[in-house]
Design a protein around this motif. Structure first.
Motif, PDB file in Angstrom:
ATOM      1  N   SER A   6       0.848  -1.205   0.000  1.00 39.85           N
ATOM      2  CA  SER A   6       0.000   0.000   0.000  1.00 39.85           C
ATOM      3  C   SER A   6       0.875   1.243   0.000  1.00 39.85           C
ATOM      4  CB  SER A   6      -0.924  -0.003   1.215  1.00 39.85           C
ATOM      5  OG  SER A   6      -1.677  -1.193   1.243  1.00 39.85           O
ATOM      6  N   ALA A   7       2.031   1.174   0.711  1.00 39.43           N
ATOM      7  CA  ALA A   7       2.949   2.321   0.721  1.00 39.43           C
ATOM      8  C   ALA A   7       3.423   2.625  -0.698  1.00 39.43           C
ATOM      9  CB  ALA A   7       4.133   2.040   1.643  1.00 39.43           C
ATOM     10  N   VAL A   8       3.727   1.577  -1.449  1.00 44.05           N
ATOM     11  CA  VAL A   8       4.156   1.766  -2.845  1.00 44.05           C
ATOM     12  C   VAL A   8       3.017   2.396  -3.656  1.00 44.05           C
ATOM     13  CG1 VAL A   8       4.824   0.540  -4.962  1.00 44.05           C
ATOM     14  CG2 VAL A   8       5.883  -0.066  -2.775  1.00 44.05           C
ATOM     15  N   LEU A   9       1.818   1.927  -3.426  1.00 45.94           N
ATOM     16  CA  LEU A   9       0.650   2.497  -4.123  1.00 45.94           C
ATOM     17  C   LEU A   9       0.523   3.999  -3.840  1.00 45.94           C
ATOM     18  CD1 LEU A   9      -2.173   1.897  -5.619  1.00 45.94           C
ATOM     19  CD2 LEU A   9      -3.105   1.738  -3.314  1.00 45.94           C
ATOM     20  N   PHE A  10       0.680   4.375  -2.569  1.00 45.12           N
ATOM     21  CA  PHE A  10       0.532   5.791  -2.202  1.00 45.12           C
ATOM     22  C   PHE A  10       1.670   6.633  -2.787  1.00 45.12           C
ATOM     23  CE2 PHE A  10      -1.639   4.013   1.823  1.00 45.12           C
ATOM     24  CZ  PHE A  10      -2.853   3.915   1.154  1.00 45.12           C
ATOM     25  N   GLU A  11       2.874   6.035  -2.828  1.00 47.35           N
ATOM     26  CA  GLU A  11       3.995   6.751  -3.470  1.00 47.35           C
ATOM     27  C   GLU A  11       3.674   7.044  -4.921  1.00 47.35           C
ATOM     28  OE1 GLU A  11       8.013   5.447  -1.045  1.00 47.35           O
ATOM     29  OE2 GLU A  11       7.251   4.167  -2.643  1.00 47.35           O
ATOM     30  N   GLY A  12       3.067   6.066  -5.579  1.00 51.10           N
ATOM     31  CA  GLY A  12       2.692   6.239  -6.981  1.00 51.10           C
ATOM     32  C   GLY A  12       1.661   7.338  -7.169  1.00 51.10           C
ATOM     33  N   LEU A  13       0.909   7.635  -6.115  1.00 52.93           N
ATOM     34  CA  LEU A  13      -0.101   8.708  -6.192  1.00 52.93           C
ATOM     35  C   LEU A  13       0.506  10.064  -5.821  1.00 52.93           C
ATOM     36  CD1 LEU A  13      -3.119   6.858  -4.470  1.00 52.93           C
ATOM     37  CD2 LEU A  13      -2.797   7.302  -6.919  1.00 52.93           C
ATOM     38  N   GLY A  14       1.819  10.054  -5.494  1.00 51.35           N
ATOM     39  CA  GLY A  14       2.486  11.325  -5.208  1.00 51.35           C
ATOM     40  C   GLY A  14       2.637  11.636  -3.728  1.00 51.35           C
ATOM     41  N   TYR A  15       2.255  10.695  -2.860  1.00 50.77           N
ATOM     42  CA  TYR A  15       2.389  10.924  -1.414  1.00 50.77           C
ATOM     43  C   TYR A  15       3.697  10.326  -0.892  1.00 50.77           C
ATOM     44  CZ  TYR A  15      -2.582  11.977  -1.798  1.00 50.77           C
ATOM     45  OH  TYR A  15      -3.788  12.527  -2.169  1.00 50.77           O
ATOM     46  N   THR A  16       4.100  10.800   0.291  1.00 50.77           N
ATOM     47  CA  THR A  16       5.311  10.279   0.921  1.00 50.77           C
ATOM     48  C   THR A  16       4.923   9.509   2.186  1.00 50.77           C
ATOM     49  OG1 THR A  16       6.538  12.187   0.123  1.00 50.77           O
ATOM     50  CG2 THR A  16       7.559  10.906   1.890  1.00 50.77           C
ATOM     51  N   PRO A  17       5.031   8.191   2.174  1.00 51.61           N
ATOM     52  CA  PRO A  17       4.724   7.431   3.394  1.00 51.61           C
ATOM     53  C   PRO A  17       5.802   7.641   4.468  1.00 51.61           C
ATOM     54  CG  PRO A  17       4.617   6.025   1.435  1.00 51.61           C
ATOM     55  CD  PRO A  17       5.301   7.309   1.031  1.00 51.61           C
ATOM     56  N   VAL A  18       5.369   7.811   5.700  1.00 49.96           N
ATOM     57  CA  VAL A  18       6.265   7.826   6.861  1.00 49.96           C
ATOM     58  C   VAL A  18       5.886   6.567   7.642  1.00 49.96           C
ATOM     59  CG1 VAL A  18       6.849   9.048   8.992  1.00 49.96           C
ATOM     60  CG2 VAL A  18       6.365  10.350   6.889  1.00 49.96           C
ATOM     61  N   VAL A  19       6.811   5.604   7.674  1.00 49.97           N
ATOM     62  CA  VAL A  19       6.444   4.259   8.120  1.00 49.97           C
ATOM     63  C   VAL A  19       6.909   4.000   9.547  1.00 49.97           C
ATOM     64  CG1 VAL A  19       6.776   1.803   7.622  1.00 49.97           C
ATOM     65  CG2 VAL A  19       6.479   3.436   5.732  1.00 49.97           C
ATOM     66  N   VAL A  20       6.009   3.477  10.376  1.00 43.68           N
ATOM     67  CA  VAL A  20       6.359   3.095  11.742  1.00 43.68           C
ATOM     68  C   VAL A  20       5.923   1.646  11.995  1.00 43.68           C
ATOM     69  CG1 VAL A  20       6.356   5.384  12.830  1.00 43.68           C
ATOM     70  CG2 VAL A  20       4.195   4.157  12.569  1.00 43.68           C
ATOM     71  N   ASP A  21       6.714   0.929  12.774  1.00 40.39           N
ATOM     72  CA  ASP A  21       6.332  -0.437  13.153  1.00 40.39           C
ATOM     73  C   ASP A  21       5.488  -0.352  14.422  1.00 40.39           C
ATOM     74  OD1 ASP A  21       6.079  -3.059  13.899  1.00 40.39           O
ATOM     75  OD2 ASP A  21       8.218  -3.535  13.752  1.00 40.39           O
ATOM     76  N   ILE A  22       4.224  -0.751  14.318  1.00 38.19           N
ATOM     77  CA  ILE A  22       3.336  -0.739  15.499  1.00 38.19           C
ATOM     78  C   ILE A  22       2.788  -2.144  15.745  1.00 38.19           C
ATOM     79  CG2 ILE A  22       2.694   1.709  15.426  1.00 38.19           C
ATOM     80  CD1 ILE A  22       0.033   0.651  14.000  1.00 38.19           C
ATOM     81  N   GLY A  23       3.629  -3.135  15.450  1.00 35.17           N
ATOM     82  CA  GLY A  23       3.206  -4.533  15.501  1.00 35.17           C
ATOM     83  C   GLY A  23       2.580  -4.958  16.826  1.00 35.17           C
ATOM     84  N   GLU A  24       3.132  -4.455  17.951  1.00 38.30           N
ATOM     85  CA  GLU A  24       2.582  -4.876  19.253  1.00 38.30           C
ATOM     86  C   GLU A  24       1.171  -4.327  19.459  1.00 38.30           C
ATOM     87  OE1 GLU A  24       4.344  -7.304  21.044  1.00 38.30           O
ATOM     88  OE2 GLU A  24       5.257  -7.085  19.055  1.00 38.30           O
ATOM     89  N   PHE A  25       0.882  -3.176  18.887  1.00 36.30           N
ATOM     90  CA  PHE A  25      -0.464  -2.593  19.010  1.00 36.30           C
ATOM     91  C   PHE A  25      -1.439  -3.267  18.045  1.00 36.30           C
ATOM     92  CE2 PHE A  25       2.615   0.636  20.301  1.00 36.30           C
ATOM     93  CZ  PHE A  25       2.233   0.770  21.622  1.00 36.30           C
ATOM     94  N   GLU A  26      -0.914  -3.687  16.884  1.00 39.69           N
ATOM     95  CA  GLU A  26      -1.767  -4.403  15.921  1.00 39.69           C
ATOM     96  C   GLU A  26      -2.272  -5.719  16.516  1.00 39.69           C
ATOM     97  OE1 GLU A  26      -0.051  -2.718  11.686  1.00 39.69           O
ATOM     98  OE2 GLU A  26       1.004  -4.388  12.606  1.00 39.69           O
ATOM     99  N   LYS A  27      -1.501  -6.314  17.438  1.00 44.99           N
ATOM    100  CA  LYS A  27      -1.954  -7.555  18.089  1.00 44.99           C
ATOM    101  C   LYS A  27      -3.195  -7.323  18.944  1.00 44.99           C
ATOM    102  CE  LYS A  27       2.680  -9.539  18.461  1.00 44.99           C
ATOM    103  NZ  LYS A  27       3.781  -9.790  19.429  1.00 44.99           N
TER     104      LYS A  27
END
Ligand SMILES: NC(=O)NCCC[C@H](N)C(=O)O
Length: 253
Positions: free
Chosen positions: A218-239
């Motif tokens: 999805s980050a790649v998709l958003f880059e293609g739309l001209g946006y800049t993803p700022v990525v954080v790992d929130i794996g423990e909260f996703e659980k």
């Protein structure tokens, strides 16, 4: 400078509620590190943060977005759909009032979680489902309609909150992982993303999107739309069914 409310994780985080996914063990130490990086990402893009005083006895209190919905100068304080989370609201209300917002409270029999509310300009979508009920939506409408908002109820059955299913890009396009969206037709403009967590973005500014490391395609998709993803790992909260939106309340207006 825009301000975001945040709340430190409880030492009891690992006991947080799980509804639609299987429980897996949460590493509280790692969660603290991930939370700090999330806060750093806000600071790194020009946000200041204000901490709601922690409430250690509430495992889910880090998900501070659920305690309120802000529109204009009004903060509607939620009445959590899960009774275990009701105690989280009091200090959050005090903190947002101290920021200059007028406070209105959802009252019995209404229930509402902030995670069920997606604002796109004057349109306020509210998910009616496991946590937010029709009475809560009616009270939200009464609070925001005088400010010019149009509150629209949409169904949420497949996930915890509306914003677990959809959020929106800066141009107002609603994004969602289709298998988990109940009614994509409810939104004026909808674009499918290839991953569940790809549906969750926080608009840091007009072109930067805060998103989870678990949605690389999805980050790649958003880059293609001209946006800049700022990525954080929130794996423990996703659980615990948390996502990037629920770890802060953005006070933009
Ligand atoms: N807004 C959100 O997506 N909040 C996530 C809340 C997760 C928490 N474990 C709960 O079930 O309430």
């Amino acid at each position: 400078m825009p301000t975001a409310l945040i709340r430190r994780p409880s030492p009891r985080l690992a006991e947080g509620l799980v509804t639609h996914i299987e429980r897996t063990p949460v590493d509280v130490g790692l969660a603290r590190t991930q939370w700090q990086r999330y806060v750093d990402a806000l600071h790194g893009t020009g946000w200041s943060t204000v901490e709601v005083p922690p409430i250690d006895e509430c495992p889910d209190s880090v998900f501070v977005e659920d305690t309120m919905v802000v529109y204009g100068d009004v903060a509607v304080i939620a009445r959590a759909g899960a009774t275990e989370r009701r105690a989280e609201a009091a200090a959050a209300a005090e903190t947002v009032a101290a920021q200059g917002f007028r406070v209105v409270r959802i009252a019995e029999p209404g229930t509402l979680d902030g995670g069920d509310v997606l604002k796109i300009g004057p349109v306020v979508y509210v998910g009616e489902g496991g946590r937010t009920n029709a009475a809560g939506i009616e009270q939200l409408r009464a609070a925001f309609a005088p400010l010019g908002a149009e509150v629209r109820a949409v169904p949420v059955r497949k996930v915890l909150h509306l914003k677990s299913a959809v959020t929106a890009l800066p141009d107002g396009t609603v994004i969602g992982y289709e298998p988990l969206v109940d009614d994509a037709g409810a939104f004026d403009r909808f674009r499918a993303v290839p991953e569940e967590a790809g549906a969750h973005v926080v608009l840091l500014n007009e072109d930067r999107l805060l998103m989870a490391a678990s949605a690389p395609r999805s980050a790649v998709l958003f880059e293609g739309l001209g946006y800049t993803p700022v990525v954080v790992d929130i794996g423990e909260f996703e659980k615990l069914e948390g996502c990037v939106t629920c770890l802060s309340v953005r006070l933009r207006d």
